[in-house]
Every structure is written in structure tokens, then in C-alpha cells.
Design a protein around this motif. Structure first.
Motif, PDB file in Angstrom:
ATOM      1  N   THR A  96      16.380  -5.019  32.214  1.00  0.00           N
ATOM      2  CA  THR A  96      16.838  -5.961  33.227  1.00  0.00           C
ATOM      3  C   THR A  96      16.110  -7.275  33.022  1.00  0.00           C
ATOM      4  N   ALA A  97      16.874  -8.344  32.798  1.00  0.00           N
ATOM      5  CA  ALA A  97      16.302  -9.680  32.598  1.00  0.00           C
ATOM      6  C   ALA A  97      16.812 -10.599  33.699  1.00  0.00           C
ATOM      7  N   THR A  98      15.893 -11.307  34.343  1.00  0.00           N
ATOM      8  CA  THR A  98      16.251 -12.235  35.409  1.00  0.00           C
ATOM      9  C   THR A  98      15.782 -13.634  35.043  1.00  0.00           C
ATOM     10  N   GLU A  99      16.679 -14.592  35.157  1.00  0.00           N
ATOM     11  CA  GLU A  99      16.375 -15.990  34.834  1.00  0.00           C
ATOM     12  C   GLU A  99      16.580 -16.840  36.078  1.00  0.00           C
ATOM     13  N   GLY A 100      15.505 -17.480  36.548  1.00  0.00           N
ATOM     14  CA  GLY A 100      15.628 -18.378  37.686  1.00  0.00           C
ATOM     15  C   GLY A 100      16.228 -19.710  37.259  1.00  0.00           C
ATOM     16  N   ILE A 101      17.301 -20.114  37.915  1.00  0.00           N
ATOM     17  CA  ILE A 101      17.971 -21.372  37.583  1.00  0.00           C
ATOM     18  C   ILE A 101      17.513 -22.485  38.528  1.00  0.00           C
ATOM     19  N   GLY A 102      17.567 -22.193  39.830  1.00  0.00           N
ATOM     20  CA  GLY A 102      17.110 -23.159  40.825  1.00  0.00           C
ATOM     21  C   GLY A 102      17.967 -24.395  40.920  1.00  0.00           C
ATOM     22  N   GLY A 103      19.238 -24.295  40.532  1.00  0.00           N
ATOM     23  CA  GLY A 103      20.145 -25.435  40.613  1.00  0.00           C
ATOM     24  C   GLY A 103      20.731 -25.601  42.006  1.00  0.00           C
ATOM     25  N   PRO A 104      21.529 -26.631  42.210  1.00  0.00           N
ATOM     26  CA  PRO A 104      22.129 -26.862  43.531  1.00  0.00           C
ATOM     27  C   PRO A 104      23.138 -25.781  43.921  1.00  0.00           C
ATOM     28  N   ILE A 105      23.696 -25.072  42.920  1.00  0.00           N
ATOM     29  CA  ILE A 105      24.671 -24.017  43.221  1.00  0.00           C
ATOM     30  C   ILE A 105      24.135 -22.652  42.803  1.00  0.00           C
ATOM     31  N   VAL A 106      23.719 -22.528  41.550  1.00  0.00           N
ATOM     32  CA  VAL A 106      23.250 -21.241  41.032  1.00  0.00           C
ATOM     33  C   VAL A 106      21.739 -21.113  41.228  1.00  0.00           C
ATOM     34  N   GLU A 148      25.871  -5.809  32.575  1.00  0.00           N
ATOM     35  CA  GLU A 148      26.275  -6.287  33.904  1.00  0.00           C
ATOM     36  C   GLU A 148      25.514  -7.566  34.209  1.00  0.00           C
ATOM     37  N   ILE A 149      26.243  -8.636  34.476  1.00  0.00           N
ATOM     38  CA  ILE A 149      25.644  -9.938  34.769  1.00  0.00           C
ATOM     39  C   ILE A 149      25.931 -10.301  36.216  1.00  0.00           C
ATOM     40  N   THR A 150      24.888 -10.605  36.968  1.00  0.00           N
ATOM     41  CA  THR A 150      25.026 -10.993  38.372  1.00  0.00           C
ATOM     42  C   THR A 150      24.512 -12.416  38.548  1.00  0.00           C
ATOM     43  N   VAL A 151      25.375 -13.305  39.029  1.00  0.00           N
ATOM     44  CA  VAL A 151      25.018 -14.696  39.306  1.00  0.00           C
ATOM     45  C   VAL A 151      24.825 -14.835  40.805  1.00  0.00           C
ATOM     46  N   LYS A 152      23.619 -15.212  41.219  1.00  0.00           N
ATOM     47  CA  LYS A 152      23.320 -15.413  42.632  1.00  0.00           C
ATOM     48  C   LYS A 152      23.311 -16.908  42.931  1.00  0.00           C
ATOM     49  N   THR A 153      24.085 -17.293  43.930  1.00  0.00           N
ATOM     50  CA  THR A 153      24.184 -18.708  44.294  1.00  0.00           C
ATOM     51  C   THR A 153      23.207 -19.041  45.422  1.00  0.00           C
ATOM     52  N   GLN A 154      22.970 -20.329  45.604  1.00  0.00           N
ATOM     53  CA  GLN A 154      22.121 -20.774  46.704  1.00  0.00           C
ATOM     54  C   GLN A 154      22.767 -20.416  48.043  1.00  0.00           C
ATOM     55  N   SER A 155      21.945 -19.995  49.000  1.00  0.00           N
ATOM     56  CA  SER A 155      22.481 -19.545  50.294  1.00  0.00           C
ATOM     57  C   SER A 155      23.268 -20.642  50.997  1.00  0.00           C
ATOM     58  N   THR A 157      25.378 -22.618  49.828  1.00  0.00           N
ATOM     59  CA  THR A 157      26.757 -22.737  49.346  1.00  0.00           C
ATOM     60  C   THR A 157      27.686 -21.752  50.029  1.00  0.00           C
ATOM     61  N   GLY A 158      27.134 -20.650  50.525  1.00  0.00           N
ATOM     62  CA  GLY A 158      27.969 -19.636  51.169  1.00  0.00           C
ATOM     63  C   GLY A 158      28.813 -18.842  50.195  1.00  0.00           C
ATOM     64  N   LEU A 159      28.507 -18.931  48.904  1.00  0.00           N
ATOM     65  CA  LEU A 159      29.304 -18.247  47.881  1.00  0.00           C
ATOM     66  C   LEU A 159      28.798 -16.839  47.577  1.00  0.00           C
ATOM     67  N   GLY A 160      27.597 -16.534  47.992  1.00  0.00           N
ATOM     68  CA  GLY A 160      27.065 -15.186  47.742  1.00  0.00           C
ATOM     69  C   GLY A 160      26.726 -14.976  46.277  1.00  0.00           C
ATOM     70  N   LYS A 161      27.140 -13.837  45.716  1.00  0.00           N
ATOM     71  CA  LYS A 161      26.860 -13.557  44.309  1.00  0.00           C
ATOM     72  C   LYS A 161      28.117 -13.064  43.604  1.00  0.00           C
ATOM     73  N   TYR A 162      28.131 -13.237  42.319  1.00  0.00           N
ATOM     74  CA  TYR A 162      29.273 -12.857  41.490  1.00  0.00           C
ATOM     75  C   TYR A 162      28.785 -11.957  40.370  1.00  0.00           C
ATOM     76  N   THR A 163      29.478 -10.841  40.147  1.00  0.00           N
ATOM     77  CA  THR A 163      29.085  -9.878  39.115  1.00  0.00           C
ATOM     78  C   THR A 163      30.198  -9.704  38.095  1.00  0.00           C
ATOM     79  N   GLU A 164      29.828  -9.758  36.809  1.00  0.00           N
ATOM     80  CA  GLU A 164      30.756  -9.554  35.701  1.00  0.00           C
ATOM     81  C   GLU A 164      30.173  -8.478  34.799  1.00  0.00           C
ATOM     82  N   SER A 165      31.017  -7.570  34.324  1.00  0.00           N
ATOM     83  CA  SER A 165      30.526  -6.503  33.454  1.00  0.00           C
ATOM     84  C   SER A 165      31.347  -6.448  32.177  1.00  0.00           C
ATOM     85  N   SER A 166      30.746  -5.890  31.129  1.00  0.00           N
ATOM     86  CA  SER A 166      31.430  -5.675  29.857  1.00  0.00           C
ATOM     87  C   SER A 166      30.891  -4.402  29.242  1.00  0.00           C
ATOM     88  N   ASP A 167      31.704  -3.758  28.410  1.00  0.00           N
ATOM     89  CA  ASP A 167      31.258  -2.536  27.754  1.00  0.00           C
ATOM     90  C   ASP A 167      31.965  -2.379  26.419  1.00  0.00           C
TER      91      ASP A 167
END
Length: 255
Positions: A96-106, A148-155, A157-167
Motif C-alpha cells: 500500500t503506497a500513499t502519496e499526499g498531494i495537498g492540492g486545492p481538489i485532490v 486499486e487506486i483511491t483518490v481522496k479529495t479535499q473535504s 469540495t464535497g466530492l468525497g473519494k473516487y476508487t478505480e481498480s484494474s486486474d
């Protein structure tokens, strides 16, 4: 880029082949060996685990991989009766790898990578004595990759998080040769080389290994080896074109 450099690190829990081989004669009963082990390997090559996203060049040390490691399970088992032998080799790894973006959206991106593979082969001695044996073998290795990639947005924005998977999954036919030499009452030397894929699964898969087992008791030994593995797979946007080299450390049980 760091996120993509670590995509597919779990795929390196590759199965090492044939950690040890026996030298029983044709009249003997079945002899079994079970070897849990760890492969302390790094990773170099190209990884593309998300369809539509370009592959990334990677160069990771074993320490880089351990930083993100959730678990790694490796097991080899073999059986021999006279000139005939069979072996099983399996592994399962998750990072599991987590990368902090800290952008205005992500806010952050999390990547969970799972890789497992299973090999089975049947061999027959082409040269054999009381002190050594050389086997030729044929079999297959099945691979399963899941990301499995999970993108967490800034609170805000009200967008929550988005998950994409591949296999991806495939099966590689294998052919190889392996040898074992009883150097003393305590030490067994061994080595192997195999090649596979042939465009059936991966375009090419090959590995070489050499090592030794020290018999602590009649039933228990310590195994040390070095292994190099190369796999070249690309299909449906998934790229797994990597090499992995490093030491193997294991415990061997005989019965």
C-alpha cells in the motif's frame, strides 16, 4: 510520479523456483520437502498497472518495497521418487503506497497492489548418482495482478473519494533444468534455470538461481540463495516488464 514508481511493487513477490532438490535413487519411496522463504529483492523495469495511463520506469531497492509492504507469503514444496520429481511454488504479496498531494481538489492518492502466482512442474532426472542429480522439467506458472487506486479529495469540495481498480491474469508455460550436489553431510548445493511465456501469457519469462542448504538436523535445514527473474508482459493496457534480483532466505523441512 512516486505513486506510479510504486505501482506493481507487490508483483515482485515472485515465485522463486526449486529451492532444493533431492538425490534419492529409483527404488526409494517419495521424499518431501517444504520450504517457506523470503526473497529480499529489488525491482527494475517498466510498470503500467492502470489501463490508459502510460507505464513508468521503476528502480526500487528492497528497502523501498519494504516501506510499503503489507504482507509477503512465499512457499516452495517438492516431492521426489527415484528419477521423478514434482514441485509447487507459490507467493502472495500486497503493498500500500500513499502519496499526499495537498492540492486545492485532490488531497491524497492511495494505491493498493496485490500480486500472487503459482507454479507447478514435473521433472525427470537426466543424470543421477548417489551424490548428485540433474533434472529437466516442464510446467506452468499462473499470475494474478490486482491494483486499486483511491483518490481522496479535499473535504471542502464535497466530492468525497473516487476508487478505480484494474486486474490481469495469465499463465506461462515453463521449461527448465535444475541440479543438486551433496557437497558434504551438512551442505547441499543447488541451481536452476528456466524459461517460459513464449507469447502464450507473457512474451518472455526467465530466471536463474544458485544457492546452498545447511542441514541443521536430518529433518531441518537453512537455505540461502541468489535469484534473478525477468518477466515481460503487456496486454490490455497492463505493462509488467521488470527484472528482480536478490537473496533468498528460507527454512527447509524434510519428511
Amino acid at each position: 510520479m512516486t505513486v506510479f514508481l510504486r505501482l506493481g511493487a507487490a508483483a515482485l513477490g515472485l515465485s522463486a523456483v526449486a529451492i532444493s532438490f533431492t538425490s534419492a535413487n529409483a527404488e526409494s519411496a517419495w521424499e518431501f520437502k517444504v520450504s517457506p522463504y523470503a526473497w529480499l529483492a529489488g525491482l527494475e523495469g517498466d510498470l503500467g498497472t492502470v489501463p490508459g495511463v502510460p507505464s513508468e520506469e521503476v528502480s526500487l531497492s528492497f528497502g523501498d518495497i519494504v516501506d510499503d509492504l503489507d504482507y509477503g507469503l512465499f512457499l516452495f514444496a517438492s516431492a521426489r521418487n527415484g528419477p521423478w520429481s514434482v514441485f509447487f511454488d507459490g507467493s502472495a504479496v500486497q503493498t500500500t503506497a500513499t502519496e499526499g498531494i495537498g492540492g486545492p481538489i485532490v488531497d491524497s492518492v492511495e494505491v493498493v497492489s496485490r500480486t500472487s502466482n503459482l507454479a507447478f512442474a514435473v521433472g525427470h532426472s537426466v543424470a543421477q548418482s548417489d551424490q548428485y542429480n540433474v533434472d529437466a522439467y516442464i510446467g506452468f506458472r499462473a499470475w494474478w495482478l490486482d491494483n486499486e487506486i483511491t483518490v481522496k479529495t479535499q473535504s471542502a469540495t464535497g466530492l468525497g473519494k473516487y476508487t478505480e481498480s484494474s486486474d490481469a491474469s495469465w499463465v506461462d508455460p515453463l521449461i527448465g533444468i535444475a541440479g543438486q550436489y551433496d557437497a558434504s553431510d551438512r551442505w547441499d548445493l543447488f541451481g536452476s534455470a528456466e524459461v517460459g511465456g513464449f507469447g502464450v501469457g507473457a512474451d518472455l519469462e526467465w530466471s536463474v538461481m544458485a544457492g546452498a542448504t545447511y542441514a541443521v538436523t536430518e529433518r531441518f535445514g537453512l537455505t540461502m540463495a541468489w535469484r534473478h527473474l525477468a518477466v515481460d508482459y503487456e496486454q490490455d493496457g497492463i505493462v509488467f516488464d521488470v527484472t528482480q534480483s536478490g537473496p533468498l532466505l528460507g527454512a527447509t523441512f524434510r519428511f
